[in-house]
Design an enzyme around this catalytic site. Structure first.
Site, PDB file in Angstrom:
ATOM      1  N   LYS A   1       0.837  -1.203   0.000  1.00 49.78           N
ATOM      2  CA  LYS A   1       0.000   0.000   0.000  1.00 49.78           C
ATOM      3  C   LYS A   1       0.870   1.250   0.000  1.00 49.78           C
ATOM      4  O   LYS A   1       0.570   2.224  -0.678  1.00 49.78           O
ATOM      5  CB  LYS A   1      -0.969  -0.013   1.186  1.00 49.78           C
ATOM      6  CG  LYS A   1      -2.150  -0.930   0.914  1.00 49.78           C
ATOM      7  CD  LYS A   1      -3.139  -0.991   2.041  1.00 49.78           C
ATOM      8  CE  LYS A   1      -4.286  -1.918   1.674  1.00 49.78           C
ATOM      9  NZ  LYS A   1      -4.975  -2.477   2.827  1.00 49.78           N
TER      10      LYS A   1
ATOM     11  N   LYS B   1      -5.182 -10.706 -13.493  1.00 49.64           N
ATOM     12  CA  LYS B   1      -6.021 -10.977 -12.315  1.00 49.64           C
ATOM     13  C   LYS B   1      -7.166  -9.961 -12.244  1.00 49.64           C
ATOM     14  O   LYS B   1      -6.940  -8.758 -12.365  1.00 49.64           O
ATOM     15  CB  LYS B   1      -5.162 -10.853 -11.045  1.00 49.64           C
ATOM     16  CG  LYS B   1      -5.950 -10.980  -9.751  1.00 49.64           C
ATOM     17  CD  LYS B   1      -5.079 -10.656  -8.534  1.00 49.64           C
ATOM     18  CE  LYS B   1      -5.780 -10.869  -7.231  1.00 49.64           C
ATOM     19  NZ  LYS B   1      -6.592  -9.838  -6.685  1.00 49.64           N
TER      20      LYS B   1
ATOM     21  N   LYS C   1     -10.594  -4.815  -8.637  1.00 46.44           N
ATOM     22  CA  LYS C   1     -11.259  -3.528  -8.844  1.00 46.44           C
ATOM     23  C   LYS C   1     -10.233  -2.435  -9.120  1.00 46.44           C
ATOM     24  O   LYS C   1     -10.520  -1.462  -9.806  1.00 46.44           O
ATOM     25  CB  LYS C   1     -12.193  -3.159  -7.688  1.00 46.44           C
ATOM     26  CG  LYS C   1     -11.561  -3.071  -6.343  1.00 46.44           C
ATOM     27  CD  LYS C   1     -12.631  -2.762  -5.307  1.00 46.44           C
ATOM     28  CE  LYS C   1     -12.132  -2.926  -3.884  1.00 46.44           C
ATOM     29  NZ  LYS C   1     -11.606  -4.256  -3.558  1.00 46.44           N
TER      30      LYS C   1
END
Ligand code: ADP
Ligand code: TRP
Length: 315
Positions: free
Chosen positions: A115, A194, A197
């Site tokens: 992240k 893959k 979203k």
């Protein structure tokens, strides 16, 4: 001796509309197994708060995910369904764990590193994410934690944290094991990578028929072969290879016909779940969470009474 069922615990972040990758990757395998266990399924709203700061959106996502859980087949009478923020013992235990977990240990977490690498704000909640997740799991004497491969390290963290607590203050926590849900391994998206979203390549699970059709029509096909593998690899989630063989044989070279067949099969598969989802009202969701929260707090409070005594804060 009659032995009780093993305890299962899992959670999902309420982070927006589900796609068929989420469904075939984790939800379906979870639905297939949960009745064999004493199951608790949590909406991880405080985890979502580490990245989502829009209150209306978070609220809508919470309502949606409960509907999603029930629509895909989790029965609130057979599993405890609750929301993390309704059980303050989770954040209370997180603090206690924070006092034995080192910052060096947390710096090794893949999800945190990823992240940060993607430029997300590095708030203290994001850093502490695995500790809150350990509290979620350990409060309920969990035996198994069904999760996607990406969450494996977090369950390892929960085990380490249980050991750390137990060696410091005595055996209060059971060490849980992960169960990697590999329904169909990784579901590919409309571009063959893959489905995610964050890549904008999803087929929505509860989209309208038109939305699903639009996503399927956008599947990128390689014009060299006779059968479009990107279409086929998604299609085989809905139908067996045996059922698909004659369809793809008949449609050789005609990619549009294969996509139309996929739209039809996806629609047949999804329609009953969509119908069920539409029948679940806001009042139903509130009742599920109210009842689930009450039961979860009871279990969590019993554990915390022991924990507070062990660490020395009970008088
Ligand atoms: P996304 O990649 O769309 O952001 P999440 O990270 O919210 O999805 O995923 C929630 C769960 O669904 C995770 O446990 C993950 O393992 C599973 N999952 C997500 N995408 C896929 C996929 N394409 N195939 C299989 N499982 C998936
Ligand atoms: N971190 C998990 C995810 O993003 C969600 C989660 C929160 C969870 N607490 C949990 C999963 C406890 C399993 C057990 O998918």
């Amino acid at each position: 001796m009659i032995r009780g069922k093993q305890k299962l615990f899992t959670g999902l972040q309420p982070s927006g509309a589900l796609h068929i990758g989420n469904y075939f990757g984790v939800l379906k395998p979870l639905v297939d197994m949960y009745e064999g266990f004493d199951s608790r399924v949590m909406v991880a709203d405080y985890h979502a708060l580490t990245t989502l700061k829009d209150a209306d959106k978070l609220h809508a996502n919470i309502m949606d995910i409960v509907r999603d859980y029930v629509a895909v087949g989790l029965d609130p009478k057979k599993a405890l369904i609750f929301k993390q923020s309704d059980v303050p013992q989770h954040t209370e235990l997180t603090w206690i764990y924070n006092c034995v977990v080192t910052t060096a240990f947390l710096e090794l977490a893949h999800a945190y590193k990823d992240k940060r690498a993607r430029g997300l704000e590095s708030n203290a909640g994001l850093f502490d994410y695995p500790v809150l997740m350990a509290a979620d799991i350990l409060l309920y004497d969990t035996d198994i934690v069904p999760v996607g491969q990406d969450q494996k390290q977090h369950v390892e963290y929960a085990r380490e944290i249980a050991t750390k607590f137990n060696t410091t203050w005595g055996e209060a926590f059971k060490e849980p094991k992960e169960k990697i849900l590999e329904g169909v391994a990784i579901v590919p998206g409309t571009d063959g990578k893959k489905m995610s979203k964050s890549y904008g390549n999803t087929i929505p699970l509860f989209g309208s028929k038109d939305e699903i059709a639009k996503a399927v029509m956008s599947i990128i096909t390689d014009s060299s072969g006779e059968s479009p593998s990107n279409v086929y690899n998604i299609h085989r989630l809905f139908k067996s290879e045996r059922e698909l063989a004659p369809v793809y044989k008949a449609n050789k070279g005609n990619y549009k016909a294969s996509k139309e067949a996929l739209i039809q099969d996806a629609e047949e598969f999804i329609a009953p779940m969509r119908k069920k989802r539409e029948s679940i009202t806001d009042a139903d969701v509130r009742e599920i969470l109210h009842d689930g929260g009450e039961k979860a707090r009871e279990i969590a409070e019993e554990k915390m009474t022991d924990v507070r005594r062990r660490v020395g804060v009970s008088i």
